[in-house]
Scaffold this motif. Structure first.
Motif, PDB file in Angstrom:
ATOM      1  N   SER A   3       2.202  25.862 -23.055  1.00  0.00           N
ATOM      2  CA  SER A   3       3.596  25.806 -23.521  1.00  0.00           C
ATOM      3  C   SER A   3       3.693  25.780 -25.041  1.00  0.00           C
ATOM      4  O   SER A   3       4.563  26.435 -25.625  1.00  0.00           O
ATOM      5  N   LEU A   4       2.812  25.018 -25.692  1.00  0.00           N
ATOM      6  CA  LEU A   4       2.847  24.953 -27.156  1.00  0.00           C
ATOM      7  C   LEU A   4       2.559  26.327 -27.774  1.00  0.00           C
ATOM      8  O   LEU A   4       3.208  26.737 -28.731  1.00  0.00           O
ATOM      9  N   THR A   5       1.582  27.035 -27.213  1.00  0.00           N
ATOM     10  CA  THR A   5       1.267  28.370 -27.711  1.00  0.00           C
ATOM     11  C   THR A   5       2.404  29.330 -27.397  1.00  0.00           C
ATOM     12  O   THR A   5       2.818  30.118 -28.251  1.00  0.00           O
ATOM     13  N   LEU A   6       2.914  29.249 -26.195  1.00  0.00           N
ATOM     14  CA  LEU A   6       3.998  30.131 -25.758  1.00  0.00           C
ATOM     15  C   LEU A   6       5.214  29.988 -26.668  1.00  0.00           C
ATOM     16  O   LEU A   6       5.818  30.991 -27.067  1.00  0.00           O
ATOM     17  N   ARG A   7       5.540  28.769 -27.021  1.00  0.00           N
ATOM     18  CA  ARG A   7       6.689  28.515 -27.897  1.00  0.00           C
ATOM     19  C   ARG A   7       6.542  29.260 -29.222  1.00  0.00           C
ATOM     20  O   ARG A   7       7.461  29.943 -29.673  1.00  0.00           O
ATOM     21  N   GLY A   8       5.365  29.157 -29.827  1.00  0.00           N
ATOM     22  CA  GLY A   8       5.142  29.823 -31.109  1.00  0.00           C
ATOM     23  C   GLY A   8       5.130  31.335 -31.002  1.00  0.00           C
ATOM     24  O   GLY A   8       5.684  32.047 -31.853  1.00  0.00           O
ATOM     25  N   VAL A   9       4.522  31.854 -29.947  1.00  0.00           N
ATOM     26  CA  VAL A   9       4.428  33.308 -29.775  1.00  0.00           C
ATOM     27  C   VAL A   9       5.802  33.891 -29.456  1.00  0.00           C
ATOM     28  O   VAL A   9       6.156  34.968 -29.950  1.00  0.00           O
ATOM     29  N   ALA A  61       4.576  39.263 -22.159  1.00  0.00           N
ATOM     30  CA  ALA A  61       3.500  39.490 -23.133  1.00  0.00           C
ATOM     31  C   ALA A  61       3.081  38.169 -23.779  1.00  0.00           C
ATOM     32  O   ALA A  61       1.890  37.932 -24.018  1.00  0.00           O
ATOM     33  N   ALA A  62       4.037  37.290 -24.045  1.00  0.00           N
ATOM     34  CA  ALA A  62       3.740  35.992 -24.654  1.00  0.00           C
ATOM     35  C   ALA A  62       2.890  35.132 -23.706  1.00  0.00           C
ATOM     36  O   ALA A  62       1.966  34.448 -24.140  1.00  0.00           O
ATOM     37  N   VAL A  63       3.187  35.179 -22.405  1.00  0.00           N
ATOM     38  CA  VAL A  63       2.395  34.440 -21.422  1.00  0.00           C
ATOM     39  C   VAL A  63       0.967  34.976 -21.419  1.00  0.00           C
ATOM     40  O   VAL A  63       0.003  34.195 -21.394  1.00  0.00           O
ATOM     41  N   GLN A  64       0.800  36.292 -21.478  1.00  0.00           N
ATOM     42  CA  GLN A  64      -0.536  36.885 -21.504  1.00  0.00           C
ATOM     43  C   GLN A  64      -1.309  36.440 -22.746  1.00  0.00           C
ATOM     44  O   GLN A  64      -2.499  36.140 -22.657  1.00  0.00           O
ATOM     45  N   ALA A  88      -5.432  33.162 -25.162  1.00  0.00           N
ATOM     46  CA  ALA A  88      -5.766  32.334 -26.320  1.00  0.00           C
ATOM     47  C   ALA A  88      -6.293  30.956 -25.936  1.00  0.00           C
ATOM     48  O   ALA A  88      -7.179  30.428 -26.599  1.00  0.00           O
ATOM     49  N   ASP A  89      -5.747  30.385 -24.876  1.00  0.00           N
ATOM     50  CA  ASP A  89      -5.980  28.960 -24.631  1.00  0.00           C
ATOM     51  C   ASP A  89      -6.837  28.599 -23.427  1.00  0.00           C
ATOM     52  O   ASP A  89      -7.309  27.473 -23.332  1.00  0.00           O
ATOM     53  N   THR A  90      -7.041  29.503 -22.495  1.00  0.00           N
ATOM     54  CA  THR A  90      -7.704  29.120 -21.245  1.00  0.00           C
ATOM     55  C   THR A  90      -9.088  28.518 -21.459  1.00  0.00           C
ATOM     56  O   THR A  90      -9.373  27.420 -20.968  1.00  0.00           O
ATOM     57  N   LEU A  91      -9.958  29.188 -22.191  1.00  0.00           N
ATOM     58  CA  LEU A  91     -11.309  28.663 -22.395  1.00  0.00           C
ATOM     59  C   LEU A  91     -11.277  27.357 -23.183  1.00  0.00           C
ATOM     60  O   LEU A  91     -11.960  26.390 -22.832  1.00  0.00           O
ATOM     61  N   SER A  92     -10.466  27.306 -24.216  1.00  0.00           N
ATOM     62  CA  SER A  92     -10.370  26.119 -25.052  1.00  0.00           C
ATOM     63  C   SER A  92      -9.900  24.904 -24.241  1.00  0.00           C
ATOM     64  O   SER A  92     -10.507  23.828 -24.296  1.00  0.00           O
ATOM     65  N   ILE A  93      -8.837  25.076 -23.463  1.00  0.00           N
ATOM     66  CA  ILE A  93      -8.324  23.966 -22.654  1.00  0.00           C
ATOM     67  C   ILE A  93      -9.337  23.589 -21.585  1.00  0.00           C
ATOM     68  O   ILE A  93      -9.563  22.400 -21.325  1.00  0.00           O
ATOM     69  N   ALA A  94      -9.955  24.586 -20.959  1.00  0.00           N
ATOM     70  CA  ALA A  94     -10.929  24.304 -19.900  1.00  0.00           C
ATOM     71  C   ALA A  94     -12.103  23.477 -20.433  1.00  0.00           C
ATOM     72  O   ALA A  94     -12.517  22.497 -19.803  1.00  0.00           O
TER      73      ALA A  94
END
Length: 165
Positions: free
Chosen positions: A73-79, A88-91, A96-102
């Protein structure tokens, strides 16, 4: 003399293959961003699960789901602010975040599970907040090099930064 010139040229060529802005500073910023979403989700999940009297497993699952939700959500807001469409923003956020959050969630929850007594600590216990804080710090330290590696290859938050400029 010719060897020095060749070495200098090779070094310069190596640097040019890195994505722009793949510095440790950018990796730290990306990881702080990830940490913020993860921490919000973790704390909220633990508070909700504990308040509802849930056991450790459902509470942990809720905390992880919320960590991903808030991280994305934080990334989505900025994008989205950059003018990109929702799909496109969800993609971009997922990429951007999946590996980092995982990585952050795996390390964070791994520390909590291995910390004696942490899984049974209540919200009012110092152990709960101390273990959570230390586990997030350890997760941050482990995740920074992951983000540096991804950004250096034009992935992760490098993708997000393309939409901010």
């Amino acid at each position: 003399m010719q060897h020095e010139a060749h070495t200098g040229h090779a070094h310069h060529r190596h640097e040019s293959h890195q994505a722009p802005g793949s510095s440790w500073s950018m990796a730290v910023q990306a990881t702080l961003h990830c940490l913020t979403g993860c921490a919000i989700g973790e704390v909220l999940g633990m508070v909700i699960g504990t308040a509802l009297g849930w056991g450790n497993l459902p509470t942990t699952i809720l905390a992880i789901v919320l960590a991903f939700f808030f991280g994305y959500s934080l990334t989505l807001r900025g994008v989205l602010r950059s003018g990109l469409g929702f799909r496109a923003a969800v993609q971009v956020a997922l990429a951007a975040d999946t590996l980092s959050i995982a990585v952050m969630e795996l390390v964070d929850n791994g520390v909590i599970v291995l910390w004696p007594g942490a899984m049974d600590a209540e919200l009012a216990d110092l152990l709960f907040w101390g273990a959570l804080t230390i586990s997030l710090v350890i997760a941050f330290v482990v995740t920074v090099p992951v983000n540096k590696w991804m950004i250096g290859r034009g992935k992760g938050h490098a993708v997000v930064h393309q939409h901010h400029h």
